[in-house]
Design an enzyme around this catalytic site. Structure first.
Site, PDB file in Angstrom:
ATOM      1  N   SER A 150      32.615  43.983  44.355  1.00  0.00           N
ATOM      2  CA  SER A 150      32.316  42.586  43.922  1.00  0.00           C
ATOM      3  C   SER A 150      33.427  41.492  44.337  1.00  0.00           C
ATOM      4  O   SER A 150      33.310  40.323  44.178  1.00  0.00           O
ATOM      5  CB  SER A 150      32.045  42.370  42.332  1.00  0.00           C
ATOM      6  OG  SER A 150      33.321  42.600  41.875  1.00  0.00           O
ATOM      7  N   LYS A 188      38.382  40.696  38.279  1.00  0.00           N
ATOM      8  CA  LYS A 188      37.355  39.466  38.590  1.00  0.00           C
ATOM      9  C   LYS A 188      38.347  38.337  38.422  1.00  0.00           C
ATOM     10  O   LYS A 188      39.590  38.470  37.914  1.00  0.00           O
ATOM     11  CB  LYS A 188      36.512  39.125  37.354  1.00  0.00           C
ATOM     12  CG  LYS A 188      35.153  40.260  37.322  1.00  0.00           C
ATOM     13  CD  LYS A 188      34.357  40.205  38.651  1.00  0.00           C
ATOM     14  CE  LYS A 188      33.326  41.111  38.828  1.00  0.00           C
ATOM     15  NZ  LYS A 188      33.886  42.776  38.820  1.00  0.00           N
TER      16      LYS A 188
END
Length: 229
Positions: A150, A188
Site C-alpha cells: 500500500s 501509513k
C-alpha cells in the site's frame, strides 16, 4: 550551473528525503514542478546525474543518492549529509556510503502492514545493521519488515525494512507507524483533520482510513529504508 528547474527538482528531492527518508516518486516530482509528463523529470534527473549532484543506484527502483548540493541550497541546508537510503546484502561500492557513517544494530520488531493492518508489534525477531546517517542523535530507533504494497508509490515495497524513530507525535504528511485501537499496527501517511486522523496509503488500490483521534496512537516516524535483493 543548474537551470531553475534542475535546482527546483534537486531541492524537492533533498527536502523529501530529509522529511520522509525515501525519495519522491516521479509522479510527485512531476506535480511539484508542474510538468505535464514524466519525460521532463527523466531529463532533469539525467542532467543532475551528469553534473554529479545525484547518483542513481543500479538495479534498485527509484533509489537516488544525493552526492552534493549547490551553494544556493547548502546555505539553507546546514544539516545535510549525503546518504544512501536503500542497500543490499552485499558490500556496497566505496562511494555508495559516506565513510564516516558507522553502522548500528537495530532490533527488528516483527512485521508492519503496508496494506490491511496486521497484529500489533510485540517482540524482537532479529537485528539489522543500519547506516549511522539514518539515525538522529536523539531518540530511540527500531526497524520493521514491511508486509504489503500500500506504500509502493512512496518507494516502500513488500519485504523492505523501514527504520523508525520512536515517538508519539507526527506532522501532516509524515509516514508513521500507527497503532489502531491498540490492536492493529500499520505504516501509513498521517493526516490530522479536526478531531479525526486519516491514514493514507500510497497506492490507489487502497482507500484512506479515517478514525477518531483517540483510536490512533503514533508509535514513530519513518526515517530510513533498507532494501535487500
Amino acid at each position: 550551473m543548474l537551470t531553475r528547474k534542475q535546482l527546483e527538482l534537486l531541492d524537492f528531492i533533498n527536502k523529501r528525503m530529509t522529511r520522509d527518508g525515501v525519495p519522491p516518486s516521479f509522479d510527485e516530482m512531476k506535480e511539484a514542478l508542474d510538468l505535464r509528463s514524466k519525460s521532463g523529470i527523466h531529463r532533469l534527473i539525467t542532467a543532475l546525474e551528469e553534473r554529479g549532484f545525484i547518483r542513481r543506484l543500479a538495479h534498485r527502483a527509484r533509489a537516488i543518492e544525493i552526492v552534493k548540493l549547490p551553494e544556493a541550497l547548502e546555505t539553507g541546508s546546514a544539516r545535510f549529509t549525503p546518504r544512501v537510503i536503500q542497500g543490499d546484502k552485499s558490500a556496497p561500492p566505496p562511494q555508495a556510503m559516506p565513510v564516516a557513517a558507522e553502522a548500528q544494530e537495530l532490533p527488528v520488531m516483527g512485521r508492519i502492514a503496508a496494506g490491511v493492518p496486521i497484529e500489533a508489534i510485540s517482540e524482537v525477531s532479529h537485528h539489522v545493521a543500519v547506516p549511522g546517517q539514518m539515525l538522529s542523535a536523539q531518540g530511540h530507533h527500531y526497524a520493521l519488515e514491511v508486509k504489503g504494497d500500500s506504500m509502493i508509490e512512496a518507494g516502500i515495497n513488500d519485504g523492505d525494512v523501514v527504520v523508525i524513530r520512536e515517538g508519539n507525535t507526527a506532522d501532516n504528511g509524515d509516514i508513521v507507524v500507527a497503532l489502531v485501537e491498540d490492536q492493529e499496527a500499520t505504516l501509513k501517511r498521517f493526516r490530522r483533520k479536526g478531531g479525526a486522523i486519516a491514514l493514507e496509503a500510497a497506492n490507489p488500490a487502497y482507500e484512506t482510513r479515517v478514525f477518531r483521534d483517540d483510536q490512533v496512537k503514533v508509535q514513530g516516524k519513518l526515517v530510513g529504508l533498507i532494501r535487500t535483493y
